[in-house]
Design a protein around this motif. Structure first.
Motif, PDB file in Angstrom:
ATOM      1  N   GLU A 104       0.731  -1.214  -0.126  1.00 45.96           N
ATOM      2  CA  GLU A 104      -0.007   0.014   0.235  1.00 45.96           C
ATOM      3  C   GLU A 104       0.929   1.279   0.029  1.00 45.96           C
ATOM      4  O   GLU A 104       0.579   2.193  -0.721  1.00 45.96           O
ATOM      5  N   LEU A 105       1.994   1.248   0.560  1.00 51.14           N
ATOM      6  CA  LEU A 105       2.818   2.376   0.787  1.00 51.14           C
ATOM      7  C   LEU A 105       3.491   2.737  -0.659  1.00 51.14           C
ATOM      8  O   LEU A 105       3.576   3.749  -0.972  1.00 51.14           O
ATOM      9  N   GLU A 106       3.929   1.525  -1.436  1.00 47.83           N
ATOM     10  CA  GLU A 106       4.450   1.783  -2.607  1.00 47.83           C
ATOM     11  C   GLU A 106       3.243   2.657  -3.591  1.00 47.83           C
ATOM     12  O   GLU A 106       3.756   3.574  -4.317  1.00 47.83           O
ATOM     13  N   ASP A 107       2.185   2.316  -3.730  1.00 48.65           N
ATOM     14  CA  ASP A 107       1.143   2.706  -4.085  1.00 48.65           C
ATOM     15  C   ASP A 107       0.827   4.360  -3.963  1.00 48.65           C
ATOM     16  O   ASP A 107       0.781   5.380  -4.836  1.00 48.65           O
ATOM     17  N   VAL A 108       0.943   4.591  -2.385  1.00 55.59           N
ATOM     18  CA  VAL A 108       0.634   5.957  -1.806  1.00 55.59           C
ATOM     19  C   VAL A 108       1.938   6.865  -2.290  1.00 55.59           C
ATOM     20  O   VAL A 108       1.671   7.649  -2.858  1.00 55.59           O
ATOM     21  N   LEU A 109       3.004   6.365  -2.224  1.00 51.54           N
ATOM     22  CA  LEU A 109       4.296   6.962  -2.454  1.00 51.54           C
ATOM     23  C   LEU A 109       4.512   7.344  -3.944  1.00 51.54           C
ATOM     24  O   LEU A 109       4.714   8.309  -4.446  1.00 51.54           O
ATOM     25  N   ARG A 110       4.035   6.302  -4.891  1.00 46.89           N
ATOM     26  CA  ARG A 110       4.009   6.517  -6.189  1.00 46.89           C
ATOM     27  C   ARG A 110       3.290   7.674  -6.501  1.00 46.89           C
ATOM     28  O   ARG A 110       3.491   8.359  -7.532  1.00 46.89           O
ATOM     29  N   GLY A 111       2.075   7.562  -6.120  1.00 44.41           N
ATOM     30  CA  GLY A 111       0.868   8.660  -6.428  1.00 44.41           C
ATOM     31  C   GLY A 111       1.399   9.985  -5.708  1.00 44.41           C
ATOM     32  O   GLY A 111       1.272  11.068  -6.584  1.00 44.41           O
ATOM     33  N   ALA A 112       1.810   9.916  -4.459  1.00 43.27           N
ATOM     34  CA  ALA A 112       2.255  11.346  -4.420  1.00 43.27           C
ATOM     35  C   ALA A 112       3.516  11.868  -4.856  1.00 43.27           C
ATOM     36  O   ALA A 112       3.486  13.086  -5.368  1.00 43.27           O
ATOM     37  N   LEU A 113       4.438  11.044  -5.285  1.00 48.22           N
ATOM     38  CA  LEU A 113       5.585  11.634  -6.247  1.00 48.22           C
ATOM     39  C   LEU A 113       4.918  11.937  -7.573  1.00 48.22           C
ATOM     40  O   LEU A 113       5.631  13.181  -8.116  1.00 48.22           O
ATOM     41  N   ASP A 114       4.123  11.308  -8.222  1.00 50.82           N
ATOM     42  CA  ASP A 114       3.642  11.932  -9.480  1.00 50.82           C
ATOM     43  C   ASP A 114       2.913  13.072  -9.429  1.00 50.82           C
ATOM     44  O   ASP A 114       3.264  14.014 -10.220  1.00 50.82           O
ATOM     45  N   VAL A 115       1.932  13.422  -8.376  1.00 49.48           N
ATOM     46  CA  VAL A 115       1.443  14.511  -8.388  1.00 49.48           C
ATOM     47  C   VAL A 115       2.430  15.494  -8.114  1.00 49.48           C
ATOM     48  O   VAL A 115       2.251  16.784  -8.553  1.00 49.48           O
ATOM     49  N   ALA A 116       3.463  15.430  -7.195  1.00 55.36           N
ATOM     50  CA  ALA A 116       4.415  16.672  -6.825  1.00 55.36           C
ATOM     51  C   ALA A 116       5.279  16.766  -8.038  1.00 55.36           C
ATOM     52  O   ALA A 116       5.700  18.108  -8.512  1.00 55.36           O
ATOM     53  N   ASP A 117       5.500  15.959  -8.823  1.00 58.78           N
ATOM     54  CA  ASP A 117       6.271  16.022  -9.933  1.00 58.78           C
ATOM     55  C   ASP A 117       5.505  16.819 -10.927  1.00 58.78           C
ATOM     56  O   ASP A 117       6.213  17.926 -11.722  1.00 58.78           O
ATOM     57  N   GLN A 118       4.232  16.706 -11.321  1.00 58.64           N
ATOM     58  CA  GLN A 118       3.324  17.293 -12.021  1.00 58.64           C
ATOM     59  C   GLN A 118       3.298  18.799 -11.625  1.00 58.64           C
ATOM     60  O   GLN A 118       3.491  19.648 -12.588  1.00 58.64           O
ATOM     61  N   ARG A 119       2.986  18.865 -10.517  1.00 55.99           N
ATOM     62  CA  ARG A 119       2.924  20.384  -9.725  1.00 55.99           C
ATOM     63  C   ARG A 119       4.191  21.172 -10.142  1.00 55.99           C
ATOM     64  O   ARG A 119       4.251  22.312 -10.154  1.00 55.99           O
ATOM     65  N   ALA A 120       5.472  20.222  -9.672  1.00 51.16           N
ATOM     66  CA  ALA A 120       6.711  21.067  -9.726  1.00 51.16           C
ATOM     67  C   ALA A 120       6.914  21.434 -11.207  1.00 51.16           C
ATOM     68  O   ALA A 120       7.725  22.544 -11.291  1.00 51.16           O
ATOM     69  N   ARG A 121       6.667  20.746 -12.303  1.00 53.96           N
ATOM     70  CA  ARG A 121       6.791  21.151 -13.458  1.00 53.96           C
ATOM     71  C   ARG A 121       5.992  22.517 -13.911  1.00 53.96           C
ATOM     72  O   ARG A 121       6.540  22.984 -14.948  1.00 53.96           O
ATOM     73  N   SER A 122       5.026  22.829 -13.152  1.00 49.25           N
ATOM     74  CA  SER A 122       4.336  24.175 -13.415  1.00 49.25           C
ATOM     75  C   SER A 122       5.482  25.220 -12.974  1.00 49.25           C
ATOM     76  O   SER A 122       5.352  26.564 -13.542  1.00 49.25           O
ATOM     77  N   THR A 123       6.334  25.138 -12.197  1.00 51.24           N
ATOM     78  CA  THR A 123       7.362  25.921 -11.965  1.00 51.24           C
ATOM     79  C   THR A 123       8.934  25.712 -12.945  1.00 51.24           C
ATOM     80  O   THR A 123       9.606  26.626 -12.630  1.00 51.24           O
ATOM     81  N   GLY A 124       8.431  25.019 -13.754  1.00 52.12           N
ATOM     82  CA  GLY A 124       9.862  24.685 -14.641  1.00 52.12           C
ATOM     83  C   GLY A 124      10.780  23.734 -14.243  1.00 52.12           C
ATOM     84  O   GLY A 124      11.672  23.695 -14.776  1.00 52.12           O
ATOM     85  N   SER A 125      10.609  22.902 -13.041  1.00 51.99           N
ATOM     86  CA  SER A 125      11.175  22.123 -12.461  1.00 51.99           C
ATOM     87  C   SER A 125      10.941  20.733 -12.482  1.00 51.99           C
ATOM     88  O   SER A 125       9.650  20.563 -12.639  1.00 51.99           O
ATOM     89  N   GLY A 126      11.487  19.465 -12.163  1.00 52.91           N
ATOM     90  CA  GLY A 126      11.138  18.224 -12.144  1.00 52.91           C
ATOM     91  C   GLY A 126      11.957  17.436 -11.176  1.00 52.91           C
ATOM     92  O   GLY A 126      12.928  18.043 -10.400  1.00 52.91           O
ATOM     93  N   LEU A 127      11.291  16.408 -10.731  1.00 56.33           N
ATOM     94  CA  LEU A 127      11.864  15.682  -9.460  1.00 56.33           C
ATOM     95  C   LEU A 127      12.789  14.432  -9.937  1.00 56.33           C
ATOM     96  O   LEU A 127      12.366  13.888 -10.726  1.00 56.33           O
ATOM     97  N   ALA A 128      13.998  14.583  -9.327  1.00 55.60           N
ATOM     98  CA  ALA A 128      14.945  13.446  -9.773  1.00 55.60           C
ATOM     99  C   ALA A 128      15.212  12.634  -8.342  1.00 55.60           C
ATOM    100  O   ALA A 128      15.643  13.097  -7.300  1.00 55.60           O
ATOM    101  N   MET A 129      14.783  11.432  -8.396  1.00 50.43           N
ATOM    102  CA  MET A 129      15.260  10.530  -7.176  1.00 50.43           C
ATOM    103  C   MET A 129      16.364   9.632  -7.429  1.00 50.43           C
ATOM    104  O   MET A 129      16.386   8.762  -8.358  1.00 50.43           O
ATOM    105  N   ILE A 130      17.501  10.246  -7.006  1.00 54.74           N
ATOM    106  CA  ILE A 130      18.732   9.436  -7.615  1.00 54.74           C
ATOM    107  C   ILE A 130      19.859   9.847  -6.315  1.00 54.74           C
ATOM    108  O   ILE A 130      19.588  10.783  -5.802  1.00 54.74           O
ATOM    109  N   GLY A 131      20.978   8.939  -6.167  1.00 51.38           N
ATOM    110  CA  GLY A 131      21.876   9.474  -4.980  1.00 51.38           C
ATOM    111  C   GLY A 131      22.539  10.429  -5.037  1.00 51.38           C
ATOM    112  O   GLY A 131      22.654  11.329  -4.187  1.00 51.38           O
ATOM    113  N   MET A 132      23.101  10.830  -6.471  1.00 51.44           N
ATOM    114  CA  MET A 132      23.900  12.031  -6.590  1.00 51.44           C
ATOM    115  C   MET A 132      23.474  12.440  -7.730  1.00 51.44           C
ATOM    116  O   MET A 132      23.456  11.992  -8.941  1.00 51.44           O
ATOM    117  N   LEU A 133      23.105  13.651  -7.962  1.00 50.43           N
ATOM    118  CA  LEU A 133      22.706  14.337  -9.339  1.00 50.43           C
ATOM    119  C   LEU A 133      23.779  14.672 -10.200  1.00 50.43           C
ATOM    120  O   LEU A 133      24.826  15.294  -9.738  1.00 50.43           O
TER     121      LEU A 133
END
Length: 501
Positions: A104-133
């Motif tokens: 259940e946490l996997e689904d919740v987390l995936r949904g939250a990150l998808d929504v957050a990324d979509q909203r972040a894109r309205s600012t010209g940014s995106g989310l990157a989940m990576i150890g070091m950029l």
């Protein structure tokens, strides 16, 4: 990073008072441990918690100095600032481990990150989940990249003041492919912002006081295998370094010791430790004895007065100090609603590559640490502490193909160790937590396939960059191209062992 503070300087009197208050907090903690003044922890109701640090990138994959605008757009209290303006963090509310809660946490987390990324894109940014950029470089480590919260810049000032000189980053890398020379990072930086390059997944587990030492010792023993499996940080400032470069980078970026203190054997602020423990008190006592205060902010609370009133004290000074000692497995004291509890915070894992990979790493950790902590013959009675520390170092450098020491096996490949010994133990631990069999098999199956294929995030990144360079791309072009492909696959959500080039 902890509680906010006001921007300020600290006096000698502040530090003296803070030390005295911290010692009083330690005395109160000792009394609470002796009197059993902690919330009960029952295995069927064991709680997990999770924090995931994320990078922000612009449309070209470069770091985006936009966390304030992104957080406004996301508009969720689960997302918070981190050290740099190219970072945010998402906090997962505590929930049970057993049953189907991990799935259940996997689904919740995936949904939250998808929504957050979509909203972040309205600012010209995106989310990157990576150890070091991989697109970070020295231009991103100036004062203008600090987050607005004064705590971060004050902490940086205190670290540099304690050190008395700029921070030197020196790391010898692992050759990117056969026949190529090893690369080397040599950089001098006048801020602690390289620490912000080290984005992680932090796993929390509420633990009973009497069991804490066993769980901490077990977590230390398995840190090497964890990092070998999950390595995802092979590039920094255009240089191919370790498979999990976060480990040496974080150690160096927050080091308050000039060379002379290193020569004297003064302990580092980012610390694996130096011995197995017998009580959680050992860790808080070491933190107080060995490390000077960086943020000596005192509260008005008398912890013994709180105990006399029948409520759990905040122990603010102890918690503030504990938050500036960066153990890879950190003890946490917390109080709320008049009761106190203890948590073990596991900090060795990098971010990503995908949500399902993060959940697989979490399931492996929770199952394995439970199994090891409650074994009839504990693992830490069979290996030296130095062996566990060396395993972490070897795993960070060589990744999934590292060779690690393990009792009754000697030096063994990380992949063979996990497949033959650790996965069965993790399965037993998840069963003890009451995790549904199909959930257990989903996540441990991903870990098994990572071992079979030999591909984790670091391997995929390194091979992709090497292939692009063989095709004529420059290092900068290869890193940007690799990151674009990484983000596409991260968003698609498939586990990294299935990723192609």
């Amino acid at each position: 990073m902890g509680d906010s503070i006001e921007a300020r300087t600290f006096t000698r009197q502040d530090r003296t008072q803070f030390r005295a208050k911290t010692e009083r907090c330690l005395d109160a903690l000792a009394a609470m441990l002796a009197d059993g003044r902690f919330a009960p922890v029952d295995a069927p109701d064991s709680q997990l918690g999770m924090e995931i640090e994320l990078n922000l990138v612009d449309e070209q994959g470069a770091p985006a100095r936009s966390n304030a605008a992104v957080l406004d757009a996301i508009a969720s209290p689960a997302f918070q600032t981190e050290l740099a303006r190219f970072n945010v963090e998402v906090n997962v509310a505590p929930r049970p481990i057993g049953g189907g809660h991990l799935r259940e946490l996997e689904d919740v987390l995936r949904g939250a990150l998808d929504v957050a990324d979509q909203r972040a894109r309205s600012t010209g940014s995106g989310l990157a989940m990576i150890g070091m950029l991989p697109t970070l470089d020295e231009t991103h480590f100036t004062e203008r990249w600090f987050s607005a919260d004064a705590r971060y810049s004050v902490l940086g000032q205190q670290i540099l003041a304690a050190r008395g000189e700029d921070i030197e980053l020196q790391i010898d890398g692992v050759p990117l492919s056969d026949g190529r020379p090893a690369e080397r990072l040599s950089m001098v930086c006048d801020t602690i912002l390289p620490e912000a390059a080290c984005t992680s997944v932090q796993l929390h587990l509420q633990v009973a006081p009497d069991s804490f030492a066993s769980y901490w010792n077990a977590a230390q023993a398995i840190a090497g295998p964890q990092v070998a499996l999950a390595a995802n940080s092979p590039f920094f400032a255009g240089t191919a370094l370790w498979h999990e470069t976060r480990i040496p980078m974080f150690e160096q970026a927050t080091d308050i010791r000039p060379q002379e203190l290193k020569n004297q054997g003064v302990r580092p602020r980012v610390w694996f430790g130096e011995r197995w423990i017998t009580s959680i008190f050992d860790l808080f006592e070491e933190n107080s004895q060995y490390f000077s205060a960086l943020l000596p902010v005192c509260s008005d609370e008398d912890p013994f007065a709180a105990l006399d009133e029948g409520r759990a004290p905040e122990l603010s000074e102890l918690r503030m100090h504990n938050g500036t000692v960066y153990r890879w497995n950190r003890p946490i004291y917390d109080a709320g609603d008049g009761t106190a509890h203890l948590r073990l915070e596991n900090r060795v894992l990098p971010g990503g590559p995908s949500v399902v990979d993060v959940m697989a790493d979490a399931a492996f950790y929770y199952g394995l640490v439970r199994s090891m902590a409650e074994a009839d013959r504990p693992i830490w009675t069979q290996m030296t502490f130095d062996a566990a520390a060396e395993n972490l170092r070897a795993a960070a450098r060589e990744g999934i193909d590292s060779r690690l020491y393990w009792p009754d096996a000697g030096w063994i490949s990380a992949r063979e160790l996990v497949l033959r010994r650790l996965l069965p133990a993790a399965a037993e631990g998840l069963e003890a937590f009451g995790v549904d069999p199909e959930v257990r098999d989903r996540y441990l199956g991903i870990i098994a396939q990572r071992c079979v294929t030999g591909q984790n995030g670091a391997v995929w990144q390194r091979e992709d960059v090497a292939a692009r360079e063989r095709s004529g791309a420059s290092r900068t072009e290869a890193l940007h191209g690799m990151l674009a492909g990484y983000l596409e696959r991260m968003q698609a959500g498939e586990p990294v062992h299935t990723w192609t080039h």
